[in-house]
Write a protein that holds these residues in place. Sequence first.
Motif, mmCIF file in Angstrom:
data_model
loop_
_atom_site.group_PDB
_atom_site.id
_atom_site.type_symbol
_atom_site.label_atom_id
_atom_site.label_comp_id
_atom_site.label_asym_id
_atom_site.label_seq_id
_atom_site.Cartn_x
_atom_site.Cartn_y
_atom_site.Cartn_z
ATOM 1 N N LEU A 1 -6.418 -7.184 1.616
ATOM 2 C CA LEU A 1 -7.508 -6.712 0.740
ATOM 3 C C LEU A 1 -7.275 -5.277 0.280
ATOM 4 O O LEU A 1 -7.558 -4.922 -0.865
ATOM 5 C CB LEU A 1 -8.853 -6.824 1.466
ATOM 6 N N LEU A 2 -6.738 -4.463 1.173
ATOM 7 C CA LEU A 2 -6.456 -3.080 0.810
ATOM 8 C C LEU A 2 -5.407 -3.040 -0.305
ATOM 9 O O LEU A 2 -5.585 -2.346 -1.321
ATOM 10 C CB LEU A 2 -5.953 -2.338 2.057
ATOM 11 N N ALA A 3 -4.324 -3.791 -0.138
ATOM 12 C CA ALA A 3 -3.270 -3.832 -1.161
ATOM 13 C C ALA A 3 -3.860 -4.340 -2.477
ATOM 14 O O ALA A 3 -3.609 -3.771 -3.548
ATOM 15 C CB ALA A 3 -2.120 -4.726 -0.698
ATOM 16 N N TYR A 4 -4.663 -5.384 -2.381
ATOM 17 C CA TYR A 4 -5.245 -5.975 -3.588
ATOM 18 C C TYR A 4 -6.084 -4.942 -4.351
ATOM 19 O O TYR A 4 -5.909 -4.742 -5.549
ATOM 20 C CB TYR A 4 -6.103 -7.203 -3.220
ATOM 21 N N HIS A 5 -6.986 -4.279 -3.646
ATOM 22 C CA HIS A 5 -7.896 -3.360 -4.335
ATOM 23 C C HIS A 5 -7.158 -2.122 -4.859
ATOM 24 O O HIS A 5 -7.514 -1.592 -5.914
ATOM 25 C CB HIS A 5 -9.065 -2.975 -3.434
ATOM 26 N N ILE A 6 -6.147 -1.674 -4.137
ATOM 27 C CA ILE A 6 -5.364 -0.527 -4.641
ATOM 28 C C ILE A 6 -4.648 -0.949 -5.927
ATOM 29 O O ILE A 6 -4.648 -0.216 -6.921
ATOM 30 C CB ILE A 6 -4.386 -0.009 -3.560
#
Length: 374
Positions: free
Chosen positions: A348-353
């Motif tokens: 999720l972190l990679a996605y939102h970044i």
Amino acid sequence: EKNGYAHFMLKEIYEQPRAVRDTLAGRLCNASGVIELPEINVSPETFQSAQRVLIASCGTSWHAGLAAKFLLERMARIPVEVDYASEFRYRDPLVSGSDIGLLISQSGETADTLAAQAEMIAKGSQTVAICNVVGAALTRKAVGTITTNAGPEIGVASTKAFTAQLAALLAFSLYAAQSRGTMTPEEIQALSQDLLKLPALMETALRSCQPVCESLAEIFANASDFLFLGRGIHYPIALEGALKLKEISYVHAEGYPAGEMKHGPNALVDETLPVVCVATKDIHDPTSVLKYEKTLSNIQEVTARGGRVIAIAVEGDNEIAKLVEHTIYVPQAREVLLPLIEVIPLQLLAYHIAVKRGCDVDQPRNLAKSVTVE
Ligand code: M6R
């Protein structure tokens, strides 16, 4: 077909509890408490006499292989070697008929993985495939296959295929442990029961991590480098977190074993460096807790140098929040199940970044979903 999600990747992240449930269905303890895995065509006797398991795979599937080394060595007490499939055949690897080859691939068409499988077979080893596509090339040469029932994965960045691979590898490890008598029937039964509860824990992680990851992405979207740390079975998950970020946001990221920081990478740490540290623990497992405590010391080494630590920790761990800038909580679970939960906030972190940076999440530049050239 995105079911209202902005991207396939996000949809596939949310499909993970279902993918894991479907991959485990019918493969855990039956009424008599026995693990049956007839589709791999490897007898309990073969597992008893096997000397090693040789794993070869690429990218995210290689990370699943690294995690499988921890699972198989711990549960079935069998030595495991894990190779990048692209490297395997170029070192004239030592392979024999007493080794079981294990190839892991979402597509089952990755040229490097097929070449590693051919090398294993040429040298006399039987190969088993873990594959998400029924009838793929990899499965046609294998003696047996565990099909991951993740369903078609469209996003180039692998998400649900990865957690489904880990679920398949847990079933494989349970069967190996049962065959080799390294876990008691009671232990096998208990772990099977906990596995059945895993999808619900993944649902909880999705719900609780989503808002936190979105706001962290806001804070860190402009960072130019990231480090991802983990220890033991959490180290491959750190590698996976770094790969996800690299692929879809084009931010440089490296995964490192937490204990290696003092052997070099600590020199990189300054007040601009986000360090994502997988610091989960199984509170009922003394080895896991010991490992966690060592990881805390590594975190302190980073914070002492000004590094900005984002910790992934289990619910109830209130101490860690005092040491780090940000904490993302995930549900508690057994050590061998934590990887399937803790990878969710990293995805999720990679996605939102990537979204904040305006990147093409589902079709990152220079990458193909299936790599059919060596
Ligand atoms: O289809 P495969 O699992 O064999 O693919 C292996 C890698 O190419 C793949 O995991 C790749 O690293 C993904 N883009 C990772 O998200």
